[in-house]
Design an enzyme around this catalytic site. Structure first.
Site, PDB file in Angstrom:
ATOM      1  N   ASP A  44       6.977   0.818   7.009  1.00 36.81           N
ATOM      2  CA  ASP A  44       5.696   1.430   6.399  1.00 36.81           C
ATOM      3  C   ASP A  44       4.301   0.843   7.199  1.00 36.81           C
ATOM      4  OD1 ASP A  44       4.107   2.702   4.050  1.00 36.81           O
ATOM      5  OD2 ASP A  44       3.091   0.868   4.301  1.00 36.81           O
ATOM      6  N   TYR A  49      -3.486  -0.764  10.331  1.00 34.21           N
ATOM      7  CA  TYR A  49      -2.850  -2.128  10.627  1.00 34.21           C
ATOM      8  C   TYR A  49      -2.807  -2.609  12.275  1.00 34.21           C
ATOM      9  CZ  TYR A  49      -0.983  -0.755   5.923  1.00 34.21           C
ATOM     10  OH  TYR A  49      -0.819  -0.449   4.615  1.00 34.21           O
ATOM     11  N   LYS A  74      -0.210   6.168   8.076  1.00 33.51           N
ATOM     12  CA  LYS A  74      -1.379   6.890   7.291  1.00 33.51           C
ATOM     13  C   LYS A  74      -2.568   6.912   8.001  1.00 33.51           C
ATOM     14  CE  LYS A  74       0.545   3.418   3.949  1.00 33.51           C
ATOM     15  NZ  LYS A  74       0.699   2.231   4.734  1.00 33.51           N
ATOM     16  N   HIS A 107      -4.771   7.655   3.487  1.00 39.05           N
ATOM     17  CA  HIS A 107      -4.579   6.155   2.930  1.00 39.05           C
ATOM     18  C   HIS A 107      -5.329   5.962   1.702  1.00 39.05           C
ATOM     19  CE1 HIS A 107      -3.914   1.945   5.019  1.00 39.05           C
ATOM     20  NE2 HIS A 107      -4.000   2.006   3.930  1.00 39.05           N
TER      21      HIS A 107
HETATM   22  N1  LIG Z   1      -1.558   2.043   0.914  1.00 38.22           N
HETATM   23  C1  LIG Z   1      -2.150   1.210   0.866  1.00 38.22           C
HETATM   24  O1  LIG Z   1      -3.394   1.242   0.633  1.00 38.22           O
HETATM   25  C2  LIG Z   1      -1.460  -0.179   1.143  1.00 38.22           C
HETATM   26  C3  LIG Z   1      -2.265  -1.555   0.817  1.00 38.22           C
HETATM   27  C4  LIG Z   1      -1.763  -2.854   1.139  1.00 38.22           C
HETATM   28  C5  LIG Z   1      -0.430  -2.790   1.510  1.00 38.22           C
HETATM   29  N2  LIG Z   1       0.167  -1.509   1.762  1.00 38.22           N
HETATM   30  C6  LIG Z   1       1.731  -1.563   2.471  1.00 38.22           C
HETATM   31  O2  LIG Z   1       2.397  -2.211   1.402  1.00 38.22           O
HETATM   32  C7  LIG Z   1       3.090  -3.144   2.033  1.00 38.22           C
HETATM   33  C8  LIG Z   1       3.541  -4.558   1.124  1.00 38.22           C
HETATM   34  O3  LIG Z   1       2.348  -4.784   0.477  1.00 38.22           O
HETATM   35  P1  LIG Z   1       1.517  -6.488   0.989  1.00 38.22           P
HETATM   36  O4  LIG Z   1       1.929  -6.720   2.398  1.00 38.22           O
HETATM   37  O5  LIG Z   1       0.077  -6.315   0.761  1.00 38.22           O
HETATM   38  O6  LIG Z   1       2.028  -7.545  -0.128  1.00 38.22           O
HETATM   39  P2  LIG Z   1       3.406  -7.967  -0.738  1.00 38.22           P
HETATM   40  O7  LIG Z   1       4.520  -7.183  -0.021  1.00 38.22           O
HETATM   41  O8  LIG Z   1       3.481  -7.753  -2.288  1.00 38.22           O
HETATM   42  O9  LIG Z   1       3.485  -9.527  -0.188  1.00 38.22           O
HETATM   43  C9  LIG Z   1       3.360 -10.097   0.885  1.00 38.22           C
HETATM   44  C10 LIG Z   1       3.129 -11.364   1.039  1.00 38.22           C
HETATM   45  O10 LIG Z   1       4.344 -12.111   0.062  1.00 38.22           O
HETATM   46  C11 LIG Z   1       4.829 -13.023   1.054  1.00 38.22           C
HETATM   47  N3  LIG Z   1       6.353 -12.851   0.852  1.00 38.22           N
HETATM   48  C12 LIG Z   1       7.136 -11.644   1.335  1.00 38.22           C
HETATM   49  N4  LIG Z   1       8.542 -11.807   0.648  1.00 38.22           N
HETATM   50  C13 LIG Z   1       8.504 -13.088   0.101  1.00 38.22           C
HETATM   51  C14 LIG Z   1       9.429 -13.904  -0.445  1.00 38.22           C
HETATM   52  N5  LIG Z   1      10.812 -13.482  -0.534  1.00 38.22           N
HETATM   53  N6  LIG Z   1       9.465 -15.066  -0.878  1.00 38.22           N
HETATM   54  C15 LIG Z   1       8.018 -15.633  -0.619  1.00 38.22           C
HETATM   55  N7  LIG Z   1       6.964 -15.150  -0.231  1.00 38.22           N
HETATM   56  C16 LIG Z   1       7.209 -13.784   0.182  1.00 38.22           C
HETATM   57  C17 LIG Z   1       4.630 -12.707   2.438  1.00 38.22           C
HETATM   58  O11 LIG Z   1       4.601 -14.038   3.356  1.00 38.22           O
HETATM   59  P3  LIG Z   1       5.230 -13.772   4.934  1.00 38.22           P
HETATM   60  O12 LIG Z   1       4.741 -12.733   5.532  1.00 38.22           O
HETATM   61  O13 LIG Z   1       4.360 -15.242   5.332  1.00 38.22           O
HETATM   62  O14 LIG Z   1       6.686 -14.133   4.707  1.00 38.22           O
HETATM   63  C18 LIG Z   1       3.357 -12.374   2.351  1.00 38.22           C
HETATM   64  O15 LIG Z   1       2.269 -13.110   2.197  1.00 38.22           O
HETATM   65  C19 LIG Z   1       2.373  -3.576   3.192  1.00 38.22           C
HETATM   66  O16 LIG Z   1       2.689  -4.387   4.301  1.00 38.22           O
HETATM   67  C20 LIG Z   1       1.777  -2.257   3.552  1.00 38.22           C
HETATM   68  O17 LIG Z   1       3.009  -1.615   4.534  1.00 38.22           O
HETATM   69  C21 LIG Z   1      -0.241  -0.370   1.611  1.00 38.22           C
END
Ligand SMILES: NC(=O)c1ccc[n+]([C@@H]2O[C@H](COP(=O)([O-])OP(=O)(O)OC[C@H]3O[C@@H](n4cnc5c(N)ncnc54)[C@H](OP(=O)(O)O)[C@@H]3O)[C@@H](O)[C@H]2O)c1
Length: 278
Positions: A44, A49, A74, A107
């Site tokens: 994704d 990004y 997106k 998005h």
């Molecule tokens: N559509 C939208 O508006 C929107 C907005 C935000 C995000 N997104 C998408 O959703 C994806 C996920 O959301 P997100 O990146 O905001 O947050 P998330 O996946 O909830 O959390 C990511 C964070 O958690 C840490 N982490 C991941 N797995 C872990 C584990 N097993 N143990 C401990 N810590 C862990 C990562 O650290 P490390 O990387 O340092 O390991 C990072 O700091 C994004 O990458 C993006 O593709 C979409």
């Protein structure tokens, strides 16, 4: 690989890798390469990004056939509008070095623009340049507005969702319309993982708090795209298919719902101010 069959018959992997904030080229390529090796088959990304190029490179270098990988990107807010979206799509395909995309999403519902943006996505779908048309951060009012002009309903809505923002009403609304829900920020951006009660609950299953929460999403029938650049966590986040949460634990996690939004709220009139300069 567990997949969800979407309303148009396309199968989408239930667990994908999110790549937000992976702007370092080597780090992004390593993370995606590890994910593909571990078994992930969905990535994704988004124009915002600034790593579509890296995603493309990692996919090209991998031995996994292109058609086995579900790639989402997106259209960013500043590219919205009908013609602008068609141009933005071309640019994304070029950066990704692909000739079609699995999914292309609006998005955010940019006021005055998102209906035209979605019209362009419908056209891309009709031209078979994308397999799944969709939206992101669209609330009930935005989906109702799209129903007035869209010929093809969005197949996916990607929304912020995690134990602190469970989105029960919006998910029920989407389900009633056969719109699949993808949870972004499924781990509450890592902020919930030090919760002692969740860590303890996870130990019962010999799992980590992250795995417990990801499993909770799967049991609610939500697609998830956890992000990590850490190889051990990328593996950990994919190892969620061999256990099920007991009913009482699902009920305990339900109590965490507390309007704990980490991103913008697209129902607020001034939500676009969140993106100034982006
Ligand atoms: N559509 C939208 O508006 C929107 C907005 C935000 C995000 N997104 C998408 O959703 C994806 C996920 O959301 P997100 O990146 O905001 O947050 P998330 O996946 O909830 O959390 C990511 C964070 O958690 C840490 N982490 C991941 N797995 C872990 C584990 N097993 N143990 C401990 N810590 C862990 C990562 O650290 P490390 O990387 O340092 O390991 C990072 O700091 C994004 O990458 C993006 O593709 C979409």
């Amino acid at each position: 690989m567990l997949t969800q069959t979407l309303s148009n018959g396309v199968k989408m992997p239930k667990v994908g890798l999110g790549v937000y904030k992976m702007t370092d080229e080597a780090e992004a390529i390593e993370a995606i390469t590890t994910a593909l090796e571990v078994g992930y088959r969905a990535i994704d990304t988004a124009t915002l990004y600034a790593n579509e190029k890296e995603v493309g490179k990692a996919i090209k270098a991998s031995s996994v056939p292109r058609e086995d990988i579900f790639i989402t990107t997106k259209v960013w807010n500043t590219d919205q509008g009908y013609n602008e979206t068609l141009r933005a799509f071309e640019k994304s395909l070029e950066l990704l070095e692909l000739d079609y995309l699995d999914s292309y999403l609006v998005h955010w519902p940019v006021p005055g623009k998102y209906a035209d943006t979605y019209k362009a996505i419908e056209r891309l779908y009709e031209e078979k340049l994308i397999r799944v048309p969709g939206v992101s951060n669209h609330h009930e009012e935005h989906l109702l507005e799209l129903e007035k002009t869209a010929n093809i309903k969005p197949v996916i809505n990607q929304i912020e969702c995690h134990p602190r923002l469970q989105q029960n009403e919006l998910i029920a609304f989407c389900k009633a319309r056969d719109i699949a829900v993808t949870a972004w920020g499924p781990l509450s951006r890592g902020r919930i993982l030090s919760d002692e009660a969740l860590i303890k609950m996870a130990q019962k299953y010999n799992k980590t708090a992250a795995q417990l929460i990801l499993r909770w999403h799967l049991e609610r029938d939500t697609i998830i795209i956890p992000k990590s650049v850490t190889p051990s966590r990328i593996k950990e986040n994919f190892d969620v298919f061999d256990f099920e949460l007991e009913k009482e634990d699902m009920e305990q996690i339900a109590l965490y719902d507390s309007n704990g939004r980490t991103g913008a709220n697209s129902s607020e009139p001034d939500f676009m101010s969140h993106f100034e300069g982006m």
